[in-house]
Design an enzyme around this catalytic site. Structure first.
Site, PDB file in Angstrom:
ATOM      1  N   SER A   1     -84.689  67.362  18.912  1.00 53.72           N
ATOM      2  CA  SER A   1     -86.081  67.351  18.479  1.00 53.72           C
ATOM      3  C   SER A   1     -86.455  68.801  18.176  1.00 53.72           C
ATOM      4  CB  SER A   1     -86.977  66.717  19.553  1.00 53.72           C
ATOM      5  OG  SER A   1     -88.307  66.664  19.067  1.00 53.72           O
TER       6      SER A   1
ATOM      7  N   TYR B   1     -91.684  67.520   8.703  1.00 53.23           N
ATOM      8  CA  TYR B   1     -90.527  67.764   9.576  1.00 53.23           C
ATOM      9  C   TYR B   1     -90.920  67.539  11.044  1.00 53.23           C
ATOM     10  CZ  TYR B   1     -87.027  70.498  12.141  1.00 53.23           C
ATOM     11  OH  TYR B   1     -86.069  70.912  13.050  1.00 53.23           O
TER      12      TYR B   1
ATOM     13  N   PHE C   1     -93.969  86.566   5.695  1.00 56.17           N
ATOM     14  CA  PHE C   1     -95.007  85.657   5.181  1.00 56.17           C
ATOM     15  C   PHE C   1     -96.222  85.728   6.099  1.00 56.17           C
ATOM     16  CE2 PHE C   1     -90.939  83.742   3.732  1.00 56.17           C
ATOM     17  CZ  PHE C   1     -91.126  83.994   2.377  1.00 56.17           C
TER      18      PHE C   1
ATOM     19  N   GLY D   1     -74.111  72.139   5.974  1.00 57.57           N
ATOM     20  CA  GLY D   1     -72.978  72.521   6.827  1.00 57.57           C
ATOM     21  C   GLY D   1     -71.787  72.921   5.976  1.00 57.57           C
TER      22      GLY D   1
ATOM     23  N   GLY E   1     -98.388  75.208   6.282  1.00 55.23           N
ATOM     24  CA  GLY E   1     -98.030  74.516   7.530  1.00 55.23           C
ATOM     25  C   GLY E   1     -97.301  75.403   8.522  1.00 55.23           C
TER      26      GLY E   1
ATOM     27  N   ARG F   1     -96.788  80.775   4.712  1.00 58.17           N
ATOM     28  CA  ARG F   1     -96.241  79.497   4.252  1.00 58.17           C
ATOM     29  C   ARG F   1     -97.168  78.358   4.613  1.00 58.17           C
ATOM     30  NH1 ARG F   1     -90.022  79.830   6.438  1.00 58.17           N
ATOM     31  NH2 ARG F   1     -89.084  80.675   4.540  1.00 58.17           N
TER      32      ARG F   1
ATOM     33  N   ALA G   1     -77.549  66.129  13.021  1.00 55.19           N
ATOM     34  CA  ALA G   1     -77.715  66.147  11.568  1.00 55.19           C
ATOM     35  C   ALA G   1     -79.181  65.963  11.206  1.00 55.19           C
ATOM     36  CB  ALA G   1     -76.880  65.037  10.928  1.00 55.19           C
ATOM     37  N   ALA G   2     -79.664  66.823  10.359  1.00 57.24           N
ATOM     38  CA  ALA G   2     -81.055  66.733   9.867  1.00 57.24           C
ATOM     39  C   ALA G   2     -81.205  67.739   8.741  1.00 57.24           C
ATOM     40  CB  ALA G   2     -82.049  67.056  10.982  1.00 57.24           C
TER      41      ALA G   2
ATOM     42  N   ARG H   1     -92.849  83.550  17.748  1.00 63.39           N
ATOM     43  CA  ARG H   1     -91.826  82.529  17.977  1.00 63.39           C
ATOM     44  C   ARG H   1     -91.097  82.837  19.278  1.00 63.39           C
ATOM     45  NH1 ARG H   1     -94.367  80.729  14.404  1.00 63.39           N
ATOM     46  NH2 ARG H   1     -93.679  79.640  12.509  1.00 63.39           N
TER      47      ARG H   1
END
Ligand code: NAD
Ligand code: UD1
Length: 306
Positions: A117, A142, A203, A37, A271, A269, A73-74, A210
């Site tokens: 999440s 993750y 990739f 951030g 995973g 990539r 936050a993550a 998505r």
């Protein structure tokens, strides 16, 4: 005046949430370690405390003063979790348990926690819309940690009476998503490179899909979720129900920017999820909200923000 704690409030999604909370008359405290951030993202009417969500003494002292917590936050990158399994786990799961733990506020009423999440909890899915009951088979640490957050939210509700609501964000994009890291969101990377007339890299074969949702729509879901937090720990998809392949995304972004750049290809990539598209119906039924910014509109707003 109610006081909201926003963890990760200097980040991409958090800083937009803070702006809207302040517009709506809330007092806002932000806890952020400024790892990804940026202080310049933050509304100057918010109070910033620079620190780590894993520091229970610090979080406890802050939460005492607040009426609700938005926990954003993550370490938000699936690829970072491949590189640093233990480090990301400490922030993404242990940090979240720390927030639930202090939200109990022993002796006072627990405060509600709305937390981020991710669609990454599902792992690989069919090409069809997936709803919340779809099997959870995360492919990355993750995704596994985000699923862990949901399980611990149930515990927080059952054992400690903490009301929570989890939001499974699909792929969020918009202004302030930092394009400088190779692990940042694909749209921010593509947009930045297209505008600076540099090649972009896909990739894999580019046929992975998505469900991209614009950040202002996500903020509307976050604020509406305040009224959805219960000790049952409900969880909702936050998505559009529209899919696009990464290859089509590259073309669309170049069309909107009216700038063509070379497309390079690299291996997929580790995973990487093949298909990701969510069913927004449960959130629509419960929150009375649907995403209303189309990808074209969102990309156009993003390009104007650079
Ligand atoms: P971001 O990296 O812009 O924001 C995360 C913020 O948390 C940053 O300001 C960072 O400095 C802060 N932070 C990180 N570790 C911290 C720690 N230990 N202590 C205190 N602060 C810390 O990412 P974002 O895209 O805004 O993501 C926000 C949340 O939404 C995250 O929980 C992420 O996992 C989740 N999410 C994001 C997306 C997306 O597409 N962007 C999709 C699904 C879920
Ligand atoms: C993203 C979010 C994650 C969230 C998840 C939910 C980020 C950084 N990650 O992960 O927090 O939980 O959505 O679905 O916001 N790609 C390229 N070229 C690039 C960059 C990426 O081809 O330069 C591809 C990737 O291989 C992937 C797709 O674009 O197939 C999306 O990648 P990315 O934006 O990193 O997001 P996710 O891994 O889906």
């Amino acid at each position: 005046m109610k006081t909201m704690l926003v963890t990760g409030g200097c980040g991409f999604i958090g800083s937009h949430l803070v702006d809207v909370l302040i517009d709506q008359g809330y007092q806002v405290i932000v806890l952020d370690d400024l790892s990804t951030g940026r202080e310049y993202n933050l509304n100057d009417q918010a109070e910033l405390i620079v620190g780590n969500i894993t520091n229970s003494t610090l979080v406890n002292s802050i939460i005492k003063e607040t009426d609700a917590c938005f926990h954003l936050a993550a370490i938000a990158s699936t690829q970072s979790s491949n590189q640093d399994w233990v480090g990301t786990h400490q922030v993404n799961l242990t940090g979240t348990i720390n927030i639930f733990n202090v939200a109990r506020r022993t002796g006072k009423r627990p405060i509600p926690v709305i937390y981020a999440s991710s669609a990454a909890v599902y792992g690989n899915t069919e090409e069809n819309l997936i709803d919340e009951s779809y099997p959870k088979q995360p492919l990355t640490a993750y995704g596994a940690d985000k699923l862990g957050c949901e399980l611990h939210a149930k515990v927080a509700g059952n054992i400690d009476g903490v009301p929570t609501c989890g939001l499974r964000f699909f792929n969020v994009y918009g202004p302030r998503q930092d394009p400088s890291s190779p692990y940042s969101g694909v749209i921010s990377i593509f947009a930045n490179r297209i505008l600076s007339n540099q090649s972009i890299t896909i990739f894999g074969d580019g046929n992975q899909t998505r469900d991209f949702i614009f950040v202002s729509d996500v903020v509307r879901y976050l604020i509406a979720a305040l009224n959805q937090a219960t000790t049952e720990a409900p969880v909702f998809n936050v998505c559009t129900g529209e899919r696009i392949s990464i290859h089509e995304l590259a073309q669309t972004a170049m069309n909107v920017a009216e700038q063509v750049v070379p497309i390079l290809h690299q291996d997929p990539r580790e995973g990487d999820i093949r298909y990701s598209i969510g069913n927004p119906k449960a959130a629509k039924d419960n929150f009375n909200i649907t995403a209303n910014i189309t990808l074209q509109e969102g990309l156009s707003q993003l390009f104007k923000s650079f």
